[in-house]
Every structure is written in structure tokens, then in C-alpha cells.
Scaffold this active site. Structure first.
Site, PDB file in Angstrom:
ATOM      1  N   HIS A 109     -10.429  21.458  20.294  1.00  0.00           N
ATOM      2  CA  HIS A 109     -11.291  22.593  20.623  1.00  0.00           C
ATOM      3  C   HIS A 109     -12.679  22.375  20.043  1.00  0.00           C
ATOM      4  CE1 HIS A 109      -8.157  25.924  21.632  1.00  0.00           C
ATOM      5  NE2 HIS A 109      -7.793  24.755  22.096  1.00  0.00           N
ATOM      6  N   TYR A 157     -10.818  35.519  17.993  1.00  0.00           N
ATOM      7  CA  TYR A 157     -10.637  36.369  16.815  1.00  0.00           C
ATOM      8  C   TYR A 157     -11.302  37.704  17.133  1.00  0.00           C
ATOM      9  CZ  TYR A 157      -9.363  32.282  13.919  1.00  0.00           C
ATOM     10  OH  TYR A 157      -8.746  31.185  13.379  1.00  0.00           O
ATOM     11  N   PRO A 169      -4.333  34.164   6.304  1.00  0.00           N
ATOM     12  CA  PRO A 169      -4.297  33.204   7.420  1.00  0.00           C
ATOM     13  C   PRO A 169      -5.496  33.243   8.366  1.00  0.00           C
ATOM     14  CG  PRO A 169      -2.849  35.051   7.864  1.00  0.00           C
ATOM     15  CD  PRO A 169      -3.371  35.254   6.476  1.00  0.00           C
ATOM     16  N   LYS A 192      -6.117  28.063   7.184  1.00  0.00           N
ATOM     17  CA  LYS A 192      -6.345  26.993   6.216  1.00  0.00           C
ATOM     18  C   LYS A 192      -5.106  26.501   5.471  1.00  0.00           C
ATOM     19  CE  LYS A 192     -10.708  26.535   6.849  1.00  0.00           C
ATOM     20  NZ  LYS A 192     -11.071  25.426   7.749  1.00  0.00           N
ATOM     21  N   TYR A 203     -14.957  26.406   9.019  1.00  0.00           N
ATOM     22  CA  TYR A 203     -13.822  26.427   9.940  1.00  0.00           C
ATOM     23  C   TYR A 203     -13.348  25.003  10.272  1.00  0.00           C
ATOM     24  CZ  TYR A 203     -10.666  28.403  13.362  1.00  0.00           C
ATOM     25  OH  TYR A 203      -9.530  28.776  14.025  1.00  0.00           O
TER      26      TYR A 203
HETATM   27  C1  PHB Z   1      -2.109  30.021  15.025  1.00  0.00           C
HETATM   28  O1  PHB Z   1      -2.302  29.412  16.096  1.00  0.00           O
HETATM   29  O2  PHB Z   1      -0.977  30.294  14.642  1.00  0.00           O
HETATM   30  C2  PHB Z   1      -3.265  30.435  14.200  1.00  0.00           C
HETATM   31  C3  PHB Z   1      -4.535  30.115  14.632  1.00  0.00           C
HETATM   32  C4  PHB Z   1      -5.630  30.512  13.878  1.00  0.00           C
HETATM   33  C5  PHB Z   1      -5.435  31.207  12.711  1.00  0.00           C
HETATM   34  C6  PHB Z   1      -4.172  31.515  12.260  1.00  0.00           C
HETATM   35  C7  PHB Z   1      -3.069  31.123  13.011  1.00  0.00           C
HETATM   36  O3  PHB Z   1      -6.521  31.604  12.002  1.00  0.00           O
END
Ligand code: PHB
Ligand code: APR
Length: 394
Positions: free
Chosen positions: A73, A201, A293, A297, A385
Site C-alpha cells: 500500500h 481510519y 493497535p 505497531k 506509520y
Molecule cells: C488489521 O488489518 O488488522 C489492522 C490494520 C491497521 C491497524 C490495526 C489492525 O491499525
């Protein structure tokens, strides 16, 4: 009595990668894992690899399936105030991330360890560690219904937050720092083709939501919920309605629905143990630190720890040189605290804060507006990130 050079407790990303990196340096390990192989290979966890983590798996010769099946990505989206805002990771940092489930990384590492004749004992439950002050620690575990022991030069505590390693350290030798959050995530795995190329997000007044994916056929979604929420109290219809509400902004993008394969509650906490070493015990991964989460990370920190630890242990076995082991904790903790800070910042910026007053709410909105309006604010997010620089000793 069984004997090895490094006894590794836990077959998560930290323990498996450590064992693999040590094997490449000619160091013998035995991994003791409480759960079955099937259990650890199908345990659904997060799925974003930083640029460094993907590079480290490749460099260690375990990145081939990730490169075939993972999804690279170049951006992520933030959704708030009724619009989507793209954070162009690759343009801002020159780096990309890899979307590839943690359990796939675990499968690849297990397959490689077994192909290299590495020893992993599944359903081997460690009950205690003795002799950490001596040069021959002893691990007690049960396997095949019998009490057994393993002696070693070093113990790698890669057994997660609830493991026995940290608990085996005498009181007062390790300081812990912790924060809890008044919310958790309800995770949903759905057989539905992703409709976005990017992770989304979303900050919504009802709470945070996250749109992620596992493959071209499977979507991974999360909703902010109460820590004590019962996932089964949510009907599939109610879940989809809430996901539509929080993720879609009216710009035409909609999410696909499909059969829900799994629902779970992921608790949220921040935790750091200092130092990450007590004499012959080295802690790595979730055994030493947990981040919320929101920045994805956890697995990346686990992989970073063992990239520092493996060469430090190798130096000790090669020439009894302890400098790498002495530096291990400080080297890792400096970066861990920065990652903790980033994960807490992302969490606060994106979640509905149950007790925030009007002042706090305006600050949160201004934070989001700043990231969307300024390339330098967006670059700050992007740099963290894709992964902060990781200095790995030789
Ligand atoms: C996930 O794909 O499970 C995932 C992706 C991004 C995050 C947390 C979990 O910040
Ligand atoms: N004996 C043997 N094994 C144990 C014991 C014990 N007493 N206690 C725990 N374990 C095992 C667990 O069953 C688990 O498989 O240790 C393993 C720890 O693995 P992870 O939880 O995956 O931790 P880690 O390798 O540090 O990876 C961190 O996992 O929780 C996620 O978000 C976190 O992505 C991060 C990653």
C-alpha cells in the site's frame, strides 16, 4: 534433561523470528509454545508490516509468500467530518507498507524453522524459570502430559503480555508503566471483497472505525466499543449498519457486506517494562511492551526487538562479548517509546473520548484538520506509520 543455547518461550512473531535469526548465526534454540500449531497459525491479529519489517523478512529469506500474496500500500485514508483525506505515505516518505496478516507471517516462520530442522515444541506449557542469576537457567514445562526441564545459556521471553517470563523476575528489578483506555475494538472478519485499495481510519461521533483487509476476498473491520461489550450482542445486521455509518462519508464509496467469519473484542492498553533484560533473561515483543493497535505497531515492534537481540546474543556466543546484550534494552526502548507515543497520539486523535469536554473535542478536531491541511503534519504521521528508522547492530 534437555539442553539448548537459547530457550525461546513463545511461538509468536518475536520468538519465531528470533529463533530463525539465531539459526542463521549457528546458534541453537528450542521454542516452547503453550498452544497447538494450528491455533497459532490461525490466530487472527493485525496485518500491517512497516517498510522495515517487510525488508527484514525478505532479508531473512522468509518474505517470498508475503511478496506474492501480501498487498503493498502506498497510502492510507483518514475519514472524518464527512470526507476522506488521503495520507500519501509513499510520496511523503518514499516508503510503502505491506498488508499481510500476522498469522501468515507466523505460518511462514514456522514452515521455515521446521524446514531448517529447528525445534518447536507445541503444547509445551512453561510453568516456571529458575536460575536466572546463574549461567545455567532451567525452564520447567509440561509436554506430552509430563513435567520436563530445559537448561540453556539464555532465556528469550517472547511469551506475550500474560506470559511467565516477566513474572519470573525478582520483584523490583523491572519497572512497568501502564495506561488503560475506556474503550476497546470489536474486530470483524468478513468474506467480502475489499472495495478500497487503502486502509480507512475513521473518526465518527459514534466512535472510531477501521477498514482493513486480508486478501482480495476478505475484509477486516473494527469498531470502537466498550471494553466489556459482548460481541454476540451485535447482530450481523447491526454491525454492518454501524460500519456503514462510521466509514462511509457520502462521497460514493461504500463497503461490501458478506458473511461474518469471526467476531472478537481486542482490549486496548499501553504497557512498557524497563529494562527488557534481567541477567540471563531477555524480554522481546508483547512480553515487554504493548501499544494500542491504532498504528498497527505490535508485530513490527516484536520484529524490531529481535533484530537487535539476535546479533547481541551472537556476539556473546562468538566472543563472550556482552556489550550488545548490555545495550539491548536501551537501544530498543528508545524507539519503543517513540512508537508508544505515536500509537497513543493516533488513538486519541481518532477515538470518541467518552469523557471529553467541549475543549478536548475541539482540540481533537483541530488535530485532524492539521493533518489533513498540512503536508508536514501529514509527513509526521506517514514517517511514523511506515516505520521509524531502525538501527540494527552487525
Ligand atoms: C488489521 O488489518 O488488522 C489492522 C490494520 C491497521 C491497524 C490495526 C489492525 O491499525
Ligand atoms: N508457555 C509457553 N508459551 C507461552 C506461555 C507459556 N507459559 N505463555 C504464553 N505463551 C505463548 C503464547 O501462546 C503465544 O503464542 O507465547 C506466544 C506469544 O506470542 P504473541 O502473543 O504473538 O507475542 P509476540 O511474539 O510478542 O508478538 C507480538 O502479537 O499480540 C500481538 O499485537 C501483538 O502484533 C503483536 C504481536
Amino acid at each position: 534433561m534437555k539442553r539448548t543455547q537459547v530457550a525461546v518461550i513463545g511461538a509468536g512473531p518475536a520468538g519465531l523470528m528470533l529463533s530463525h535469526l539465531l539459526a542463521a548465526r549457528g546458534i541453537d534454540t528450542v521454542i516452547l509454545e503453550r498452544r497447538s500449531r494450528d491455533y497459532v497459525e490461525s490466530r487472527i491479529r493485525a496485518g500491517v508490516l512497516e517498510h522495515h519489517s517487510a525488508a527484514a523478512l525478505r532479508a531473512a529469506g522468509v518474505g517470498a509468500r508475503m511478496d506474492r500474496q501480501g498487498m503493498e500500500h502506498t497510502s492510507i485514508d483518514l475519514a472524518f467530518s464527512g470526507a476522506h483525506h488521503r495520507i500519501e505515505l509513499a510520496r511523503l516518505t518514499g516508503k510503502k507498507i505491506m498488508v499481510y496478516g500476522q498469522h501468515e507471517v507466523v505460518k511462514d516462520l514456522i514452515a521455515q524453522r521446521l524446514a531448517d530442522a529447528g525445534e518447536i515444541l507445541f503444547e509445551a506449557d512453561v510453568s516456571g524459570i529458575e536460575g536466572l542469576d546463574s549461567d545455567r537457567p532451567i525452564i520447567r514445562y509440561t509436554h506430552d502430559g509430563r513435567n520436563q526441564t530445559l537448561t540453556c545459556d539464555f532465556v528469550a521471553g517472547c511469551d506475550g503480555y500474560h506470559g511467565v517470563s516477566r513474572a519470573s523476575v525478582p520483584a523490583g528489578q523491572i519497572v512497568t508503566h501502564a495506561r488503560s483506555y475506556p474503550y476497546a475494538w470489536l474486530g470483524v472478519l468478513a468474506e467480502a471483497a475489499p472495495t478500497s485499495d487503502e486502509l480507512v481510519y475513521a473518526r465518527h461521533d459514534n466512535g472510531f472505525a477501521l477498514y482493513s483487509m486480508r486478501s482480495p476476498e476478505v475484509t477486516r473491520l473494527y469498531l470502537q466499543c466498550r471494553p466489556d461489550e459482548d460481541p454476540d450482542a451485535w447482530s450481523d445486521r447491526a454491525l454492518w449498519d454501524e460500519l456503514h455509518r462510521r466509514l462511509e462519508t457520502g462521497d460514493g464509496w461504500t463497503i461490501n457486506e458478506g458473511p461474518i467469519l469471526q467476531k472478537n473484542i481486542a482490549p486496548m492498553r499501553s504497557f512498557v517494562a524497563e529494562p527488557m533484560r534481567y541477567r540471563r533473561l531477555l524480554l522481546a515483543g508483547d512480553a515487554a511492551h504493548i501499544v494500542p493497535p491504532t498504528g498497527a505497531k505490535g508485530m513490527n515492534l516484536a520484529l524490531a526487538d529481535v533484530q537487535v537481540l539476535a546479533p547481541a546474543l551472537a556476539r556473546w556466543f562468538d566472543s563472550a562479548d556482552e556489550t550488545g546484550l548490555d545495550a539491548y534494552s536501551d537501544t530498543c526502548l528508545k524507539r519503543i517509546w517513540k512508537v508508544q507515543r505515536f500509537s497513543v497520539w493516533m488513538t486519541r486523535m481518532l477515538h470518541a473520548q467518552p469523557d471529553a469536554d467541549g475543549f478536548e473535542q475541539r482540540l481533537q478536531q483541530a488535530e485532524l484538520d492539521s493533518v489533513a491541511a498540512s503536508d508536514s503534519a501529514a509527513r509526521h504521521l506517514a514517517e511514523n506509520y511506515v516505520g521509524l528508522p531502525l538501527e540494527v547492530p552487525e
